[in-house]
Design a protein around this motif. Structure first.
Motif, PDB file in Angstrom:
ATOM      1  N   VAL A 108       0.865  -1.175   0.000  1.00 45.40           N
ATOM      2  CA  VAL A 108       0.000   0.000   0.000  1.00 45.40           C
ATOM      3  C   VAL A 108       0.900   1.224   0.000  1.00 45.40           C
ATOM      4  CG1 VAL A 108      -1.781   1.270   1.258  1.00 45.40           C
ATOM      5  CG2 VAL A 108      -1.767  -1.230   1.325  1.00 45.40           C
ATOM      6  N   MET A 109       0.667   2.092  -0.941  1.00 47.27           N
ATOM      7  CA  MET A 109       1.429   3.338  -1.016  1.00 47.27           C
ATOM      8  C   MET A 109       0.582   4.465  -0.435  1.00 47.27           C
ATOM      9  SD  MET A 109       4.228   2.284  -2.125  1.00 47.27           S
ATOM     10  CE  MET A 109       5.052   3.853  -2.221  1.00 47.27           C
ATOM     11  N   PRO A 110       1.203   5.427   0.207  1.00 42.46           N
ATOM     12  CA  PRO A 110       0.435   6.522   0.800  1.00 42.46           C
ATOM     13  C   PRO A 110      -0.208   7.377  -0.284  1.00 42.46           C
ATOM     14  CG  PRO A 110       2.761   7.000   0.902  1.00 42.46           C
ATOM     15  CD  PRO A 110       2.634   5.601   0.382  1.00 42.46           C
ATOM     16  N   SER A 111      -1.390   7.865   0.024  1.00 38.86           N
ATOM     17  CA  SER A 111      -2.052   8.774  -0.904  1.00 38.86           C
ATOM     18  C   SER A 111      -1.962  10.184  -0.340  1.00 38.86           C
ATOM     19  CB  SER A 111      -3.511   8.364  -1.089  1.00 38.86           C
ATOM     20  OG  SER A 111      -4.174   8.418   0.153  1.00 38.86           O
ATOM     21  N   GLU A 112      -2.343  11.136  -1.125  1.00 39.16           N
ATOM     22  CA  GLU A 112      -2.293  12.529  -0.686  1.00 39.16           C
ATOM     23  C   GLU A 112      -3.697  13.005  -0.339  1.00 39.16           C
ATOM     24  OE1 GLU A 112       0.517  14.187  -0.122  1.00 39.16           O
ATOM     25  OE2 GLU A 112       1.602  12.406  -0.768  1.00 39.16           O
ATOM     26  N   GLY A 113      -3.781  14.146   0.276  1.00 35.29           N
ATOM     27  CA  GLY A 113      -5.065  14.788   0.522  1.00 35.29           C
ATOM     28  C   GLY A 113      -5.859  14.177   1.653  1.00 35.29           C
ATOM     29  N   THR A 114      -7.173  14.058   1.411  1.00 36.66           N
ATOM     30  CA  THR A 114      -8.112  13.639   2.448  1.00 36.66           C
ATOM     31  C   THR A 114      -7.764  12.285   3.039  1.00 36.66           C
ATOM     32  OG1 THR A 114      -9.855  14.867   1.328  1.00 36.66           O
ATOM     33  CG2 THR A 114     -10.554  13.232   2.937  1.00 36.66           C
ATOM     34  N   GLU A 115      -7.424  11.320   2.182  1.00 36.99           N
ATOM     35  CA  GLU A 115      -7.136   9.979   2.678  1.00 36.99           C
ATOM     36  C   GLU A 115      -5.925   9.978   3.612  1.00 36.99           C
ATOM     37  OE1 GLU A 115      -5.848   6.307   0.245  1.00 36.99           O
ATOM     38  OE2 GLU A 115      -8.048   6.284   0.256  1.00 36.99           O
ATOM     39  N   ARG A 116      -4.907  10.734   3.279  1.00 38.35           N
ATOM     40  CA  ARG A 116      -3.713  10.796   4.138  1.00 38.35           C
ATOM     41  C   ARG A 116      -4.049  11.456   5.471  1.00 38.35           C
ATOM     42  NH1 ARG A 116       2.303  12.748   2.576  1.00 38.35           N
ATOM     43  NH2 ARG A 116       3.230  12.309   4.578  1.00 38.35           N
ATOM     44  N   ARG A 117      -4.902  12.471   5.458  1.00 38.62           N
ATOM     45  CA  ARG A 117      -5.317  13.099   6.727  1.00 38.62           C
ATOM     46  C   ARG A 117      -6.127  12.120   7.568  1.00 38.62           C
ATOM     47  NH1 ARG A 117      -5.715  17.463   3.234  1.00 38.62           N
ATOM     48  NH2 ARG A 117      -7.937  17.132   2.854  1.00 38.62           N
ATOM     49  N   GLN A 118      -6.945  11.284   6.924  1.00 38.63           N
ATOM     50  CA  GLN A 118      -7.717  10.282   7.656  1.00 38.63           C
ATOM     51  C   GLN A 118      -6.795   9.242   8.287  1.00 38.63           C
ATOM     52  OE1 GLN A 118     -10.253   9.095   4.404  1.00 38.63           O
ATOM     53  NE2 GLN A 118     -12.024  10.166   5.278  1.00 38.63           N
ATOM     54  N   LEU A 176       2.108   5.003   7.001  1.00 45.28           N
ATOM     55  CA  LEU A 176       1.358   5.680   5.948  1.00 45.28           C
ATOM     56  C   LEU A 176       1.174   7.163   6.256  1.00 45.28           C
ATOM     57  CD1 LEU A 176      -1.306   2.947   5.158  1.00 45.28           C
ATOM     58  CD2 LEU A 176       0.516   3.733   3.631  1.00 45.28           C
ATOM     59  N   ALA A 177       0.956   7.486   7.539  1.00 46.14           N
ATOM     60  CA  ALA A 177       0.751   8.883   7.928  1.00 46.14           C
ATOM     61  C   ALA A 177       1.989   9.733   7.659  1.00 46.14           C
ATOM     62  CB  ALA A 177       0.360   8.974   9.402  1.00 46.14           C
ATOM     63  N   ARG A 178       3.174   9.139   7.778  1.00 52.23           N
ATOM     64  CA  ARG A 178       4.390   9.921   7.514  1.00 52.23           C
ATOM     65  C   ARG A 178       4.814   9.861   6.045  1.00 52.23           C
ATOM     66  NH1 ARG A 178       8.827   6.236  10.710  1.00 52.23           N
ATOM     67  NH2 ARG A 178       9.509   5.075   8.896  1.00 52.23           N
ATOM     68  N   GLY A 179       4.010   9.177   5.219  1.00 55.13           N
ATOM     69  CA  GLY A 179       4.259   9.177   3.789  1.00 55.13           C
ATOM     70  C   GLY A 179       5.019   7.984   3.255  1.00 55.13           C
ATOM     71  N   ASP A 180       5.291   6.995   4.105  1.00 56.36           N
ATOM     72  CA  ASP A 180       5.984   5.787   3.661  1.00 56.36           C
ATOM     73  C   ASP A 180       4.976   4.758   3.175  1.00 56.36           C
ATOM     74  OD1 ASP A 180       8.442   6.818   4.392  1.00 56.36           O
ATOM     75  OD2 ASP A 180       8.369   5.950   6.402  1.00 56.36           O
ATOM     76  N   GLY A 181       5.418   3.877   2.296  1.00 58.08           N
ATOM     77  CA  GLY A 181       4.586   2.770   1.853  1.00 58.08           C
ATOM     78  C   GLY A 181       4.668   1.629   2.862  1.00 58.08           C
ATOM     79  N   VAL A 182       3.720   0.707   2.770  1.00 57.41           N
ATOM     80  CA  VAL A 182       3.669  -0.436   3.673  1.00 57.41           C
ATOM     81  C   VAL A 182       3.524  -1.700   2.843  1.00 57.41           C
ATOM     82  CG1 VAL A 182       2.345  -1.575   5.499  1.00 57.41           C
ATOM     83  CG2 VAL A 182       2.602   0.903   5.517  1.00 57.41           C
ATOM     84  N   ALA A 183       4.297  -2.736   3.169  1.00 56.37           N
ATOM     85  CA  ALA A 183       4.166  -4.041   2.540  1.00 56.37           C
ATOM     86  C   ALA A 183       3.873  -5.051   3.640  1.00 56.37           C
ATOM     87  CB  ALA A 183       5.438  -4.420   1.803  1.00 56.37           C
ATOM     88  N   VAL A 184       2.823  -5.816   3.458  1.00 56.01           N
ATOM     89  CA  VAL A 184       2.460  -6.859   4.408  1.00 56.01           C
ATOM     90  C   VAL A 184       2.689  -8.187   3.712  1.00 56.01           C
ATOM     91  CG1 VAL A 184       0.616  -7.864   5.802  1.00 56.01           C
ATOM     92  CG2 VAL A 184       0.737  -5.383   5.496  1.00 56.01           C
ATOM     93  N   SER A 185       3.520  -9.033   4.311  1.00 57.95           N
ATOM     94  CA  SER A 185       3.853 -10.328   3.713  1.00 57.95           C
ATOM     95  C   SER A 185       3.431 -11.448   4.640  1.00 57.95           C
ATOM     96  CB  SER A 185       5.361 -10.447   3.480  1.00 57.95           C
ATOM     97  OG  SER A 185       5.799  -9.468   2.589  1.00 57.95           O
TER      98      SER A 185
END
Length: 149
Positions: free
Chosen positions: A10-20, A67-76
């Motif tokens: 999951v890559m971070p998105s910008e705008g409303t979703e990132r604020r959520q 995600l809140a700090r703008g990094d992506g997340v990988a779950v394995s």
């Protein structure tokens, strides 16, 4: 496909979703996970509820912070039993280094035919012990450094 090969990113998105996501992260930080559960519930839009186990809340807390700090997340997915290659990768070391640790019984292992296998719980316990030892060494070094000043 083996369970260890399944990965979701999951890559971070910008705008409303990132604020959520940032709001979720702050909420989870204010309400730490307690074992076995903190009584947290997931509620669907139609009102259906399910209780969340503490370990799932912990994953959510870590993922939301990244995600809140703008990094992506990988779950394995990680199998309960690991090959030496998988265990070495999880521990961030070379396979020959891991094999030396297995030879000295620093980490328990067993053989399946001619191949060594390690339990995930044993690998994670070893990693936790390593982190604690490093933390103690670092604290001792800092105390010694402060004493010289």
């Amino acid at each position: 496909m083996s369970p260890t090969a399944m990965t979701t990113s999951v890559m971070p998105s910008e705008g409303t979703e990132r604020r959520q996501v940032a709001a979720v992260e702050r909420f989870l930080r204010r309400h730490p996970v307690e074992a076995p559960t903190a009584g947290a519930r997931l509620v669907s839009p139609n009102g259906e509820e399910v209780e969340l186990p503490a370990q799932l809340l912990d994953v959510l807390r870590h993922a939301s912070a990244l995600l809140a700090r703008g990094d992506g997340v990988a779950v394995s997915a990680v199998a309960r039993e690991l090959s030496t290659t998988e265990a070495a990768k999880l521990l961030g070391m070379s396979r020959p280094t891991l094999v030396r640790l297995l030879d000295t019984a620093a980490i328990p292992s067993h053989r399946v035919g001619s191949h060594r296998r390690l339990l995930l719980s044993d690998v994670l316990a070893f990693r936790q012990r390593q982190m604690q030892e490093r933390r103690k060494s670092y604290e001792a070094l800092m105390l010694e450094s402060d004493a010289r000043i």
